[in-house]
Design an enzyme around this catalytic site. Structure first.
Site, PDB file in Angstrom:
ATOM      1  N   GLY A 278     -11.248  10.876  -0.830  1.00  0.00           N
ATOM      2  CA  GLY A 278     -10.491  11.807  -0.010  1.00  0.00           C
ATOM      3  C   GLY A 278     -11.311  12.592   0.991  1.00  0.00           C
ATOM      4  N   PRO A 321     -15.170   7.284  -2.335  1.00  0.00           N
ATOM      5  CG  PRO A 321     -17.238   7.279  -1.238  1.00  0.00           C
ATOM      6  CD  PRO A 321     -16.608   7.292  -2.610  1.00  0.00           C
ATOM      7  NE  ARG A 360      -4.581   6.849   8.477  1.00  0.00           N
ATOM      8  CZ  ARG A 360      -4.893   8.011   8.992  1.00  0.00           C
ATOM      9  NH1 ARG A 360      -5.243   8.102  10.260  1.00  0.00           N
ATOM     10  NH2 ARG A 360      -4.890   9.089   8.247  1.00  0.00           N
ATOM     11  CB  CYS A 391      11.604  -3.469  19.605  1.00  0.00           C
ATOM     12  SG  CYS A 391      11.274  -4.865  20.650  1.00  0.00           S
TER      13      CYS A 391
HETATM   14  N1  LLP Z   1      -9.425   7.024  -5.107  1.00  0.00           N
HETATM   15  C1  LLP Z   1      -8.102   7.036  -5.337  1.00  0.00           C
HETATM   16  C2  LLP Z   1      -7.612   7.082  -6.701  1.00  0.00           C
HETATM   17  C3  LLP Z   1      -7.201   7.019  -4.253  1.00  0.00           C
HETATM   18  O1  LLP Z   1      -5.906   7.049  -4.479  1.00  0.00           O
HETATM   19  C4  LLP Z   1      -7.708   6.973  -2.935  1.00  0.00           C
HETATM   20  C5  LLP Z   1      -6.800   6.947  -1.793  1.00  0.00           C
HETATM   21  C6  LLP Z   1      -9.093   6.937  -2.754  1.00  0.00           C
HETATM   22  C7  LLP Z   1      -9.923   6.976  -3.863  1.00  0.00           C
HETATM   23  C8  LLP Z   1      -9.732   6.854  -1.396  1.00  0.00           C
HETATM   24  O2  LLP Z   1      -9.401   7.894  -0.556  1.00  0.00           O
HETATM   25  P1  LLP Z   1     -10.188   8.081   0.838  1.00  0.00           P
HETATM   26  O3  LLP Z   1     -11.609   8.461   0.504  1.00  0.00           O
HETATM   27  O4  LLP Z   1     -10.157   6.780   1.554  1.00  0.00           O
HETATM   28  O5  LLP Z   1      -9.435   9.138   1.537  1.00  0.00           O
HETATM   29  N2  LLP Z   1      -3.080   5.523   3.739  1.00  0.00           N
HETATM   30  C9  LLP Z   1      -3.515   6.906   3.838  1.00  0.00           C
HETATM   31  C10 LLP Z   1      -4.466   7.277   2.764  1.00  0.00           C
HETATM   32  C11 LLP Z   1      -3.921   7.007   1.390  1.00  0.00           C
HETATM   33  C12 LLP Z   1      -4.994   7.145   0.406  1.00  0.00           C
HETATM   34  C13 LLP Z   1      -4.542   6.773  -0.944  1.00  0.00           C
HETATM   35  N3  LLP Z   1      -5.550   6.892  -1.918  1.00  0.00           N
HETATM   36  C14 LLP Z   1      -4.110   7.153   5.224  1.00  0.00           C
HETATM   37  O6  LLP Z   1      -4.050   6.255   6.059  1.00  0.00           O
HETATM   38  O7  LLP Z   1      -4.597   8.243   5.502  1.00  0.00           O
END
Ligand code: LLP
Length: 463
Positions: A278, A321, A360, A391
């Protein structure tokens, strides 16, 4: 205006909230290194180059739209995360951000582990040779077939997400005559977004098991009672695109509190905690992300401090990450097709991709930046909306951005920071052909995920 209403009319596109934009940058030709992959620069002719190759050559060889991924930047970010966390912690790259066999090999070579959340991601990981013990398997509704495959492969951990799954995984492991290493995913009552976090008593969401009302403590009790499971730790993931470490601090404190309760009730000190992913990246020049070493220090300080206070042995920390590793390493290259100045409204710049290669903006109201990359320009800045060819009037790539007023059809423009959740969430809407991902490194470019073809579309359509 409600986003569920789609009123027709001249301002139809305003189903999205109004974007905000600051004044144009002093010089639109300058590529802000915050948002561009590390080897991106302009050559003597003013064209953007990545890995030493100019975009005109890339467009000619691979076509547009296409994602160009800076492999050395990706590898450098993997190393930065691994070094920041050191040998006493583990970094799991979240494959949902973007996964391919080449990426799996890079992760393996750079010493990272991998978090997968579906049978498809697991297959990709195993096929490309990621050792099963370095894979963590996530998901709030893993199928029996997926769990069977993960257990058979011998994945390093399965992250349990519900009471049903505790029993399901235990049975499957027992049937295979193994004790499966597992963590329990808890919801700590913290929801973090970009610059803020909200602490609530109960979280209204589908993931994990709530710490509240002793739910997580009950899950631990059940997991410890089942022979097929080797409960090694607690997992918490609090959100996405987070800059503020305060949410992680509350999360870590609450997870350590659960470890303390487990010690007091069962006499066991669980050896691992995972604080999820996150961590935010810069999509525009206004974003200020943290460096991996700052994040590692903040997390390790919090956990160490809380454990010392509770007289607990400090558990091994892991993180997941996705975006922070792959997001900044790629950009999407588009060709400008049409430019439509609407008097008194705005100027629409249409490109040859859109919501099928980057959902996004439409889905999250995400902010992006954009630059003219096939040449430089001294023309005045012009406020534009970059839209796709679908479209749908919500088909917006960049809500508000400045491009030079002499922009013309045939120019190449690029949107940086599209490495995460763009190709992985791409669709075939309007029978669009999903773009290729091209890895660029030291003057060489190679396709790692090829462009879809019309034959691919017809192959799935069995008539
Ligand atoms: N670990 C778990 C359990 C997760 O659910 C996620 C993301 C991550 C790690 C990795 O998160 P990151 O570091 O990439 O933020 N589609 C959305 C993001 C959804 C993320 C879901 N889980 C977007 O485009 O912002």
């Amino acid at each position: 205006m409600s986003r569920s209403a789609h009123p027709a009319g001249p301002r139809h596109a305003d189903v999205l909230t109004e974007g905000h934009y600051s004044a144009p940058a002093a010089d639109l030709n300058v590529l802000d290194e915050k948002v561009w992959a590390r080897t991106v620069t302009r050559d003597a002719d003013g064209a953007l180059t990545v890995g030493g190759i100019a975009v005109a050559r890339l467009a000619e060889e691979f076509g547009t739209p296409a994602y160009f991924l800076d492999e050395s930047d990706f590898r450098a970010r993997c190393r930065a995360w691994a070094e920041a966390f050191g040998p006493d912690a583990d970094v799991f790259y979240a494959g949902k951000a973007f996964l391919s066999r080449a990426v799996v090999r890079w992760l393996k070579e750079e010493g990272l582990n991998l978090d997968v959340c579906s049978g498809g991601e697991l297959t990709t990981a195993l096929d490309a040779g990621m050792p099963a013990e370095r894979i963590a398997f996530h998901g709030n509704n893993k199928t029996v077939a997926e769990i069977e495959r993960a257990v058979e492969a011998g994945v390093g951990r399965i992250v349990l997400d519900s009471f049903q799954e505790i029993v399901r995984v235990a049975h499957i492991a027992q049937r295979h005559g193994v004790r499966q290493r597992v963590q329990i995913r808890v919801t700590v009552g913290v929801e973090a977004h970009t610059h803020e976090f909200i602490a609530t008593a109960h979280e209204d969401q589908k993931f994990g098991i709530a710490l509240a009302d002793g739910q997580a403590a009950e899950a631990v009790r059940r997991a410890l009672s089942l022979d097929g499971l080797d409960l090694v730790g607690i997992h918490s993931h609090i959100g996405s695109q987070i800059f503020d470490m305060a949410g992680f601090e509350v999360s870590a404190r609450r997870v350590v509190q659960l470890l303390t309760e487990v010690r007091d009730e069962h006499g066991i000190e669980l050896p691992e905690i995972d604080l999820g992913g996150g961590l935010g990246i810069a999509y525009t020049s206004e974003d200020d992300p943290r460096e991996p070493h700052e994040i590692a220090k903040a997390l390790s300080d919090i956990v160490t401090r809380e454990c010392e206070a509770a007289k607990l042995r400090t558990p091994r920390i892991s993180v997941e990450p996705g975006r922070a590793i792959v997001g900044p390493t790629a950009f999407t290259l588009y060709e400008v097709g049409t430019i439509k100045p609407l008097e008194g409204l705005r100027t629409y710049v249409s490109v040859d991709g859109g919501m099928s290669d980057n959902i996004r903006t439409a889905l999250y109201d995400a902010e992006y930046s954009v630059a003219l990359v096939s040449r430089t320009s001294d023309a005045e800045p012009m406020l534009v909306r970059v839209v796709g060819k679908h479209c749908e009037s919500g088909d917006i790539v960049v809500k508000d951005a400045f491009l030079p007023a002499d922009l013309a059809p045939g120019d190449l423009i690029a949107v940086p920071a599209t490495g995460a959740y763009c190709r992985s969430m791409a669709s075939n809407y309007n029978h669009a052909l999903r773009p290729p991902v091209v890895a660029v490194r030291d003057g060489e470019a190679r396709v790692i995920v090829r462009r879809e073809t019309e034959e691919d579309l017809l192959r799935l359509d069995v008539g």
